[in-house]
Design an enzyme around this catalytic site. Structure first.
Site, mmCIF file in Angstrom:
data_model
loop_
_atom_site.group_PDB
_atom_site.id
_atom_site.type_symbol
_atom_site.label_atom_id
_atom_site.label_comp_id
_atom_site.label_asym_id
_atom_site.label_seq_id
_atom_site.Cartn_x
_atom_site.Cartn_y
_atom_site.Cartn_z
ATOM 1 N N ALA A 38 -17.314 7.889 12.263
ATOM 2 C CA ALA A 38 -17.099 6.469 11.647
ATOM 3 C C ALA A 38 -16.246 6.027 12.208
ATOM 4 C CB ALA A 38 -17.683 5.989 10.324
ATOM 5 N N ARG A 66 -32.633 20.081 -1.807
ATOM 6 C CA ARG A 66 -30.556 20.339 -2.502
ATOM 7 C C ARG A 66 -29.872 20.046 -3.705
ATOM 8 N NH1 ARG A 66 -27.017 18.575 2.681
ATOM 9 N NH2 ARG A 66 -27.785 19.800 4.442
ATOM 10 N N GLU A 95 -18.654 7.502 5.359
ATOM 11 C CA GLU A 95 -19.085 8.176 3.611
ATOM 12 C C GLU A 95 -18.720 7.556 2.748
ATOM 13 O OE1 GLU A 95 -17.986 12.462 3.419
ATOM 14 O OE2 GLU A 95 -18.336 12.171 1.225
ATOM 15 N N LEU A 145 -24.557 12.421 9.732
ATOM 16 C CA LEU A 145 -23.936 12.339 10.990
ATOM 17 C C LEU A 145 -24.366 10.709 11.786
ATOM 18 C CD1 LEU A 145 -24.018 16.325 12.450
ATOM 19 C CD2 LEU A 145 -22.149 14.754 11.327
#
Lengths: 256, 223, 636
Positions: free
Chosen positions: C45, C331, C425, C441
């Site tokens: 970023a 997950r 993030e 990403l």
């Protein structure tokens, strides 16, 4: 997962700062064979801090062999005795009880020591800034599939691009040459169609910068390839040599 | 021509000069060896060959001058590189692990080169000076006898053989290294080049070193 | 109370971004160089934002605590990057990527942001290809794709197992080009320690030069923080050693609301802890679950070696509980199931570990096929553990990996402090309560390449912020504050090392704010963290001095912030009386042990406003789902 600990003698380079004289300090410790060498240094530092002594300065970040931050010369070999790994991936089970381990920083004029085992590798960034890119602005690009690239070429470019910029090639080379590092970037772009417009300008600029920064010349000992944690081939150096000659022969630029 | 000078004095340029001059010297050694091997044809053949070279003396002199130039470039550049490369690592490692990542012959080019250079001076004095500058036997075109006499000396022959082995180290690395410098490293051809270099090196070392051995052990002639 | 205005453009979701781009104000090209923009962080970023803003002509100052911009932890991302290219002709579209992301995030993300993310995803791939990123290709020369969890289409682009590295090097190279052009100035080895806010507007930063120890002041017309997540609050995580929350935490303390801190992603396939000396938990790619079978013994406290446990005594618990998705369950669900097995004292030989077994796959496909597919991962496993995964099953266990929460931002990625933008993030915006694989990403690059270059211009042209000089009293006051904190840390001279305290914090967090949380535990842990924070300020030992390289001091400063953030994480977890995505409260589950959302009460973003240490005020941004209907995720 063994319970038994290894008793080791460590000889670690301590140097208070760039302009100080350094020397080896000896430490004895017991370490789990499942620890990595950096975790062993963490342990050592924790002990030193408990004794109010200054911990050993060393750098690491991802600890999975991809960021390229860590890099120690262990018993004379950058990243230690096991091939194709970074220092952070070296585990103590590869050593024997009673061993003496010598830990030194990367040594090169272009990588001055900052403190203890920390060195300044910003020379690599300076080289990249002179040409390690393809000049495209955000947004002004064609569709990703507009230019087909053969699978083999793409994989070869990937093999060159896999360089983590750790500097082990410089540390391993008897001449402290940065040819493997520079050639990996030059090769990646020389292989891909996107890199063609700036191909010859790039190689000349990057080699020129590399020479200015005080790296040595390549004498084809191939120690760089042997110590590279990513196994980058010296074929890249050959390719860069070739491109450099072609740039000199083909282009009309007399400046660079 | 400033660009050419700066190109050749860049790190890659200097390597290029080493490689080009090295290849020239590699080719020269082949001719030299062929000439030497005529000794196995007996004194008459060898003496005739050398004598015939005398006839084309002006050409030989030009070639010799070029050779000297090549040698000077090779040696000057080699020493310069060695010196600059030393400077690139002012403080060396306390523990040296280079034996684990590279071949000894590749790391000792300056050593093998220097010894070969010292040998070259002695060699030139023993033969080139004798052949060209009024050795009594040379006047009579008895070149073979000059060689036989020199090699009957154990010390000289021993030194010669040692020098040839070091030359072998130098050539073995130098041969493939030149191709790498030119950028001719490729999965298909480079292993072949390496093998070729080894074969060339073995031929040179065995070829040159066989002559003193021949004179020491098998030449019964009286000098 | 902060007014949370998400500034979501009106109109149908497909047109929001297009219309917004047109409506935003523009800066005259000749005036751009008069604006100083500070970017903190050089991951995907940060580097992409710095490069793009530099290309536009702004005067960019970019900061990283690393020695080089290329070291940021984006580099460690393995799997790939999603984009709605539909190159496979398998029915993908911008709308489907948008839908999958909202659903995968357990309906706790802002629709408009997610749609924009999906919309620009295609441009990211084009951009990276043009930069020379060597994506995997097919024999025909076109880009290859692979599948990833949470989607039924193949939309993931990859470069071996090093996609993050290649994308980061692409952004880094684009930034280097601007460094060479003089539009971007790089400040390496600088750690941002505070944000300077003058009259409620972000005006600069104060950072420590990690080589000289000097506290330096930098001013700008706008500040962008792209400093990543806070998983290291758990001490052991898949994050890099130096990842920290300091930049966003200090901004939070200066007035930026912190949103959804409790949404933390625990990745199911990491290496288990080997001992007290462990420093981090390496991630093993999720792709292993395509062929590996996860199991534990059916017996409690089974100390036998894996190969001595007969088939009928093995519990392939994922296959048993989720027959449809089996070992490929998402997950959060896989991680929780592993924890259940351990809690049931059925972990491998009593340890926090479960088996990932390739025996059957090797039997079925042969060792060579497995080697071809996962050779490098098996090698990596062998290097780290010294065991041969072709012969004995791998040991894996979940570990903290990614944090969906972060500073609250509006549609323009601006925080609640005007002039302060948050990207990647570090912000909370796009992943809701759970992030899908290969989406991090995408988000980092979307923010940097395609969102901030527009919205920053809009802010500059609209708000016309002025530059505050670094000799302004606020700069000096904040610098003094940092220097005082440094002196304080160095003067405590207590009995415990920084790592020792951080490990204790990590244990509390892992045990009570980890994969399964409950009211009692959370209440306890808030007290424990408070106590530990007091202990830290009384009993930590920071060796060395302030005017030199001092890694101990660096770690101490970061830990000080974690000790505050950890509490907020627990507070947020305690307040959210539901289970969703990465946040699982044991009180709120179905009879089968699945997460139970409470849409009536908790369909909002919890944006916490800092009042004083240990005290926050809750602000709510209601989430409206106009396009995707709220539904229960099922993977049975």
């Amino acid at each position: 997962m063994a319970e038994k600990k290894l008793n080791l003698t460590l000889k670690i380079w301590r140097q208070a700062g760039p302009n100080f004289v350094g020397n080896f300090a000896e430490y004895k410790l017991a370490v789990s064979p499942d620890s990595s060498i950096l975790e062993m240094l963490d342990d050592l530092n924790n002990d030193l801090e408990n004794k109010n002594l200054e911990p050993v300065a060393f750098e690491s970040d991802c600890r999975e062999g991809i960021c390229g931050t860590c890099g120690l010369v262990i018993n004379g070999q950058p990243h230690g005795p096991i091939p194709k790994i970074a220092t952070c991936q070296l585990h103590m089970r590869h050593f024997n009880d009673g061993d003496t381990i010598w830990i030194e920083p990367f040594r090169a004029k272009a990588f001055p020591i900052i403190k203890d085992l920390m060195v300044d590798r910003s020379a690599f960034d300076r080289i990249q800034e002179t040409g390690g890119f393809i000049s495209v602005n955000t947004g002004s690009v064609p569709d990703g599939n507009a230019i087909p690239i053969s699978k083999d070429i793409a994989s070869e470019a990937m093999d060159s691009a896999t360089c983590i910029g750790c500097g082990a090639c410089v540390a391993a080379c008897k001449n402290a040459s940065a040819m493997l590092f520079v050639s990996a970037k030059v090769s990646q772009f020389a292989l891909l169609p996107q890199g063609q417009p700036e191909r010859y300008q790039r190689v000349q600029a990057m080699v020129k910068k590399m020479d200015e920064l005080g790296f040595g010349s390549c004498s084809n000992t191939y120690a760089c390839e042997a110590e590279c944690p990513k196994g980058i081939s010296v074929k890249n150096i050959a390719r860069m040599n070739r491109d450099y000659f072609m740039a000199k022969v083909k282009t009309e630029n007399v400046e660079s | 021509m400033g660009w050419l000078y700066s190109a050749l004095s860049s790190s890659i340029g200097k390597k290029f000069v080493m490689a080009v001059t090295g290849i020239c010297l590699i080719l020269f050694l082949i001719i030299h060896l062929i000439n030497n091997l005529t000794m196995y044809g007996g004194p008459e053949l060898f003496n005739t060959v050398v004598k015939n070279l005398d006839i084309i003396k002006p050409i030989v002199r030009v070639i010799e001058a070029v050779l000297v130039l090549i040698f000077v470039f090779h040696i000057f550049n080699g020493v310069k590189l060695w010196y600059e490369n030393k400077k690139a690592r002012p403080i060396g490692y306390t523990v040296n692990g280079s034996s684990k990542n590279s071949d000894i012959t590749s790391r000792t080019m300056i050593v093998s080169g220097s010894i070969v250079f010292i040998f070259l001076i002695i060699h030139l004095k023993t033969f080139w000076v004798s052949f060209n500058l009024g050795h009594p036997l040379a006047e009579e075109h008895q070149y073979y006898e000059i060689v036989a006499s020199a090699f009957s000396n154990w010390i000289y022959s021993g030194l010669y053989i040692v020098a040839m082995v070091l030359l072998g180290f130098h050539l073995n690395h130098g041969f493939q290294s030149a191709f790498q410098t030119f950028g001719w490293n490729n999965n298909k051809y480079f292993p072949l080049i390496k093998k070729l270099g080894l074969i060339y090196t073995l031929i040179m070392v065995i070829g040159f070193a066989s002559i003193p051995i021949y004179f020491l052990f098998f030449y019964g002639g009286n000098v | 109370m902060i007014k949370l205005d998400a500034k979501i453009p009106s109109g149908p979701i497909q047109d929001k971004w297009t219309n917004h781009k047109f409506n935003m104000k523009l800066v005259n090209p000749a005036n751009k160089r008069k604006y100083d923009i500070i970017v903190v962080g050089t991951g995907l970023a940060g580097a992409s934002a710095a490069a793009s803003l530099g290309e536009l002509g702004y005067n960019v100052k970019v900061f990283t605590f690393h020695d080089s911009a290329r070291r940021a932890h984006s580099i460690a991302a393995q799997g790939g990057i999603n984009a709605a290219k539909n190159y496979r002709n398998d029915g993908d579209s911008v709308y489907r990527l948008f839908y999958d992301t909202v659903k995968g995030g357990d309906f706790r993300a802002r629709e408009a942001n997610v749609y924009r993310l999906a919309e620009v995803s295609d441009n990211i791939i084009d951009q990276c290809v043009a930069q020379g990123v060597p994506f995997a290709r097919e024999y025909g020369g076109l880009l290859d794709n692979r599948s990833f969890g949470g989607a039924l289409v193949s939309r993931t682009f990859y470069a071996k197992g090093q996609t993050g590295q290649q994308l980061l090097l692409g952004a880094y190279s684009a930034m280097n080009r601007q460094v060479a052009n003089g539009t971007v100035k790089l400040y390496a080895r600088r750690e941002m320690l505070d944000l300077v806010v003058v009259d409620g507007v972000a005006k600069g930063i104060v950072c420590r030069n990690l080589l000289t120890g000097e506290i330096e002041k930098y001013s700008g017309h706008a500040v962008i923080l792209a400093t990543g997540g806070y998983s290291n609050v758990f001490f052991l995580s898949t994050n890099a050693m130096n990842c920290n929350t300091t930049a966003i935490w200090r901004a939070h303390k200066r007035g930026a609301a912190f949103a959804n801190p409790c949404y933390t992603q625990i990745h199911p396939t990491c290496l288990p802890v080997h001992g007290e000396g462990q420093s981090k938990l390496p991630l093993m790619s999720e792709s292993l679950r395509n062929d590996g079978r996860i199991w534990v013994s059916k017996n409690k406290n089974d100390m036998r070696a894996p190969n001595d446990i007969p088939e009928e005594e093995r519990d392939y618990y994922l296959e048993r509980k989720y027959p449809t998705y089996g070992n490929l369950s998402p997950r959060d669900i896989s991680s929780r199931a592993a924890k259940e097995a351990f809690d049931d004292r059925r972990g491998v030989q009593g340890k926090e570990a479960v088996y990932l077994d390739f025996r059957d796959a090797i039997k079925r496909l042969g060792e060579n096929v497995i080697r071809e597919r996962y050779g490098n991962l098996f090698e990596m496993y062998g290097t780290i553990t010294g065991e041969n995964p072709y012969k004995t099953p791998m040991l894996i266990y979940p570990a903290p990996h990614y944090t969906m929460g972060g500073l609250w931002v509006d549609y323009n990625l601006m925080s609640t402090i005007p002039g302060l933008f948050i990207a990647g993030e570090a912000n909370f915006s796009d992943h809701g309560a759970n992030r899908l694989g290969a989406s991090a990403l995408m988000q980092g690059l979307a923010d940097g390449y395609f969102v901030l270059p527009y919205t920053i211009g809009n802010y500059l042209a609209g708000d016309k912020p002025t530059l505050v000089k670094t000799d302004h009293e606020e700069f000096n006051k904040i610098k003094k504050g940092i220097e005082d904190q440094t002196s304080k840390l160095l003067s405590i001279k207590g009995k415990r090392t920084v790592d020792d305290i951080h490990k204790e914090l990590g244990r509390y967090m892992w045990n009570k704010v980890g994969m399964a949380r409950n009211e009692k535990g959370l209440k306890e842990v808030i007290g424990e963290i408070k106590e530990l924070r007091n202990e830290f300020w009384k009993n930590v030992n920071v060796v060395g001095n302030s005017n030199d390289v001092n890694q101990c001091l660096e770690r101490a400063g970061r830990l000080a912030d974690y000790l505050e953030l950890g509490e907020l994480l627990a507070v947020d977890s305690l307040h959210r009386n539901e289970s969703c995505g990465g946040h699982f409260r044991v009180e709120y589950q179905t009879e089968e042990g699945e997460a139970l959302r409470n849409d009536d009460e908790f369909t909002y973003v919890a944006a916490w406003e800092f009042k004083e240490v240990g005290k926050w005020e809750l602000n709510k941004e209601p989430l409206e789902f106009e396009n995707v209907h709220l539904a229960t995720r099922s993977y049975k």
